[in-house]
Structures are given as C-alpha cells and as structure tokens.
Design an enzyme around this catalytic site. Structure first.
Site, short mmCIF file in Angstrom:
data_model
loop_
_atom_site.label_atom_id
_atom_site.label_comp_id
_atom_site.label_asym_id
_atom_site.label_seq_id
_atom_site.Cartn_x
_atom_site.Cartn_y
_atom_site.Cartn_z
N ARG A 1 3.90 19.16 7.74
CA ARG A 1 4.79 18.06 8.13
C ARG A 1 6.04 18.54 8.87
NH1 ARG A 1 7.17 15.21 5.08
NH2 ARG A 1 7.15 13.33 6.34
N CYS B 1 0.45 33.01 12.12
CA CYS B 1 0.75 33.64 13.41
C CYS B 1 1.23 32.58 14.39
CB CYS B 1 -0.50 34.32 13.95
SG CYS B 1 -1.12 35.50 12.78
N GLU C 1 0.81 -1.22 0.00
CA GLU C 1 0.00 0.00 0.00
C GLU C 1 0.85 1.27 0.00
OE1 GLU C 1 -3.70 -1.62 2.65
OE2 GLU C 1 -1.90 -1.03 3.74
N PRO C 2 1.61 1.49 -1.04
CA PRO C 2 2.41 2.71 -1.06
C PRO C 2 1.55 3.95 -1.29
CG PRO C 2 2.60 1.57 -3.16
CD PRO C 2 1.76 0.71 -2.28
N GLY C 3 1.75 4.97 -0.51
CA GLY C 3 1.09 6.25 -0.74
C GLY C 3 2.15 7.26 -1.12
C1 LIG Z 1 -0.70 5.53 5.82
C2 LIG Z 1 -0.87 4.13 5.40
C3 LIG Z 1 -0.31 3.68 4.22
C4 LIG Z 1 0.56 4.53 3.34
O1 LIG Z 1 1.71 4.97 3.97
P1 LIG Z 1 2.83 5.70 3.09
O2 LIG Z 1 3.84 6.10 4.08
O3 LIG Z 1 2.19 6.88 2.44
O4 LIG Z 1 3.30 4.71 2.09
C5 LIG Z 1 -0.54 2.37 3.85
N1 LIG Z 1 -1.32 1.55 4.60
C6 LIG Z 1 -1.88 1.97 5.73
C7 LIG Z 1 -2.74 1.04 6.49
C8 LIG Z 1 -1.70 3.26 6.18
O5 LIG Z 1 -2.26 3.67 7.32
#
Ligand SMILES: *Cc1c(COP(=O)(O)O)cnc(C)c1O
Length: 463
Positions: free
Chosen positions: A360, A391, A320-322
């Site tokens: 971040r 501010c 699950e790469p974001g």
């Molecule tokens: C946040 C998250 C991701 C993605 O994380 P990245 O750091 O963006 O790759 C994948 N799976 C789950 C369950 C998450 O909570």
C-alpha cells in the site's frame, strides 16, 4: 486530481497528509490506542503484548515477518457494526480486505454477511460454511464460470456492473430455472478520498453504470423485463479510507432520486439500497475515524430524510465495511536487519519483509506508523524510513516516522493497522514467502494462514 477509484486506499495520501510527522511525538514508547488493536499493551518490561502474549514469544514461535490478528478485536468490531446498524440494515464484510476460513467463521458467529468478488473468495466463504444467501457477489468482469457458480449455489445477491452482465446473469438464471436476486451498481458521480470528496456529473472509472445520461435508469428498465432477475435494489460505492460523510450524503441523495424515478416510471419501489464501504481507519495518530454508531446514524438519517422528501418508504440499507473491520485488528511484526544513517537526510531501517507484505505504501503513498516493540527505549528520536528487502528503491513500508536512536539490528518493530489489504495484496516478488496470519486471543495464538514455503513456490513451477 485523479478521478479513478482506488479500492484499497487513496493515492493522494501524501498530499492530504502534508506536514505529517513534522515533529516527533513526546514519548516514542506510547502505543496510541487509535492505531493499535484493542488488546495491545506494553508489559512491565516494555515489550508489546497482544491478547496477553508478548512479541518475543510470538516472533520465536511464528517467525518474522508475520501478521498478528487480534481476534477479540475483530469480533468486537463486527458486533459494533451490526449493533450500530440494527435490524433494519445489513452489514456485509468486504472479503477482499482480508479473507480466510477462520475469518468467515467469525463473521458467521457475529452475524455478518460477506461480499466476495471472485471465484476464489466465493470458494473460501462456502468452504468455511457461510450460507450462500448471506453472500453478495461483486466485480466488474465476473467470468461466465463465476456467474454460473454464484447462481447455481444461490448467492443472496449479485451486484450487476454492466449491460453485458445483466444479460449474462439473466441467461444463466433462466437456464438453471432460477430467479436471481440482483442489485445494480451505479456510479453516482462522487469520488471520496479521505478528508474530501469530489462531486462530478460523470466518473472516469471502470465500475458500475452511470446515473448520468440516464444509463442507470436504462439498466433498471432492462433488468425489470428479464424473468431470470429479481431487482432488489441499487448499489453505490464511492471510494475508500473516507472520513467525511458528505460524499455519502451526495451519493445517497442521487441513489434515492433514482429510486423515485423508478417508482414513477415502473410503479415499483425497490426495497434496498447499498451504500458500499470505504470508511476510514486510523493509520497514524493524525487520523480521526468515526465510530460505527455515528456512521450508522449519519447514513440512516441521510437516507430517511431523502426518502421522506421523495415520498418513498425508507428502503433497507446495507453497508460493506472491509478496512474498518479488519484494518485496525492486525499489526505486522518485523525484525530489523540493517540500519543506514544518511547524514542530513534520514536513517534507513531495513526489515525482513517489505512491499511483498505491504504494497500500500508503494501503490497509494499510504501512511503508516511504526514502533519499537521488543523493548522500551528512552533514546532520542531519529527520523527513519522503514524499507523492505526487495530489489526496488520504492520498497518502502513506512515513509516517515520517528524511532529511538538506539534502534539496533535484531530489534523487533511493528507496523499497526495492517489487517486490511496487506496479506490480501501480498505478492511473491523476489520469490518472497508470504507471511503467516496468526490469530491471537486470550493468551492463545494460532496460525490461520500459514507461512508460504519454498516448496510452495516450487510446486507452482512445473519446470
Ligand atoms: C472495496 C469495496 C468495499 C470495501 O471497502 P473498504 O475500504 O475496505 O471498506 C466495499 N464495497 C465494494 C463494492 C468494494 O469494492
């Protein structure tokens, strides 16, 4: 060392990056391809271009601050991930990193699946035509309404996060006459941060069900007794901005151990394991992320080896790469407003955005780099801190960086690698108007999320 999970980034970046930026780079005009999206370059006059369009034109047409997203880079990264994992694995893009209808369409066209973790993300995904069966629903406290919608619409999997939720989802599925495919999210006692990980017996955080103390095994037992649920596998997500595969190694080993226990106790081999996301990207030149094919090989080797030694057939893997997909594809463009040299310390450069478009740095001590992009400069380097207009003295965008000493108000500067967790975590603090996201590709730029307006602000304020 904190053991809590920080989904959008490490909290200890300042510790981990000690000594970072101790010396200026040889040439401040160089745009390190590690941190910039693929089509970024400087034109003959020295101004940055992306997708063939210069920043002056982008600033003129779309204003600043704004996020510019390199669409062909986004698509290339999607393809790199799905090619790397091949047919025996599924790639789910984590929508929380950045989600819009255009992004959902690109994901579909490139063959990826999608993780959502709220009703809002689910609506965005479905509205843009993502088939429900390609959606995974996450979250540690899904509302009754979210569960009902997810089951009714037929999402491909719901990732169960607690004992209460097992019952809630089963009840809804039964009432609707459905059998919902589910995974159980387990905590494996691994917390990964950038270049290190900590393996522990217990984890002090809100997500998932602990492997420790037989909790996860008990969750499997309960799920298997409920008619409304079809258990397809075990899920684990160990952290974010991770470079070191050792944490995944420990996590995969512990998950496979659970699969073996499940087989021994129930005579079923669960067909899937999900190893989550969290793979690191380069925010600065110091970071060295791995390519998707290296990650895919490492993960599949680990899982295959562990399963062989447990006498299990290798399950289907999902990841699950974001951040690793969208993070490097965008930069934030700002205009310099004021410049304050503080003798013997550093120079404060104020831009027209700040913590409302990038939280971040304040939240996680995240590191970013920054470049002067409207022109080339051969002036001496000066140590700067790029700050916003809010501010709040913690309103820092880039904590330490070198910029040319002739930097002046009106210059355009850009912070790369802001595609993930910047627009998605943006706020209206100080009634700031959240910036637009502009997709750029092959000489064309189009707004995919428009800039907020003062009318938008007033429309929520019903007096
Ligand atoms: C946040 C998250 C991701 C993605 O994380 P990245 O750091 O963006 O790759 C994948 N799976 C789950 C369950 C998450 O909570």
């Amino acid at each position: 060392m904190s053991r809590s999970a920080h989904p959008a980034g490490p909290r200890h970046a300042d510790v981990l990056h000690e000594g970072h930026y101790s010396a200026p780079p040889a040439d401040l005009n160089v745009l390190d391809e590690k941190v910039w999206s693929r089509t970024v370059t400087r034109d003959a006059e020295g101004a940055l271009t992306v997708g063939g369009i210069g920043v002056a034109r982008l600033a003129e047409e779309f204003g600043t601050p704004a996020y510019f997203l390199d669409e062909s880079d986004f698509r290339a990264r999607c393809r790199a991930w799905s090619d790397a994992f091949g047919r025996d694995a599924d790639v789910f893009y984590a929508g929380k990193a950045f989600l819009s209808r255009a992004v959902v369409r690109w994901l579909q066209e490139e063959g990826l699946n999608l993780d959502v973790c709220s009703g809002g993300e689910l609506t965005t995904a479905l509205d843009a035509g993502m088939p429900a069966e390609r959606i995974a629903f996450h979250g540690n406290n899904k509302s009754q309404d979210e569960i009902e919608r997810a089951v009714r619409l037929g999402v491909g999997r719901i990732v169960l996060d607690s004992f209460q939720e097992i019952v809630r989802v089963a009840d809804v599925a039964q009432r609707l006459g459905k059998r919902q495919r589910v995974q159980i999210r387990v905590t494996v006692g691994v917390e990964a941060h950038t270049h290190e990980f900590i393996a522990t017996a217990h984890e002090d955080q809100k997500f998932g069900i602990a492997l420790a103390g037989g909790q996860a095994a008990e969750a499997v037992r309960r799920v298997l007794t409920l008619d409304g649920l079809e258990l397809i596998g075990i899920h684990s997500h160990i952290g974010s901005q991770i470079f070191d595969m050792a944490g995944f190694e420990v996590s995969a080993r512990r998950v496979v151990q659970l699969l073996a226990e499940v087989r021994d106790e129930h005579g079923v081999e669960l067909p899937e394991i999900d190893l989550g996301g969290g793979l690191g990207i380069a925010y600065t030149s110091e970071d060295d992320p791995r390519e998707p094919h290296e990650i895919a090989k490492a993960l599949s080797d680990i899982v295959t080896r562990e399963c062989e030694s447990a006498g299990l057939a290798t399950p289907r893997i999902s990841v699950e790469p974001g951040r690793a997909i969208v993070g490097p594809t965008a930069f934030t463009l700002y205009e310099v407003g004021t410049i304050k040299p503080l003798e013997g310390l550093r120079t404060y450069v104020s831009v027209d955005g700040g913590m409302s478009d990038n939280i971040r740095t304040a939240l996680y001590d995240a590191e970013y780099s920054v470049s002067l992009v409207s022109r080339r400069s051969d002036a001496e380097p000066m140590l700067v801190r790029v700050v916003g207009k809010h501010c709040e003295s913690g309103d820092i965008v880039v904590k330490d960086a070198f910029m040319p000493a002739d930097l002046a108000p009106g210059d355009l500067i850009a912070v790369p690698a802001t595609g993930a967790y910047c627009r998605s975590m943006a706020s209206n603090y100080n009634h700031a108007l959240r910036p637009p996201v502009v997709a750029v590709r092959d000489g064309e730029a189009r707004v995919i999320v428009r800039r907020e307006t003062e009318e938008d602000l007033l429309s929520l304020d019903v007096g």
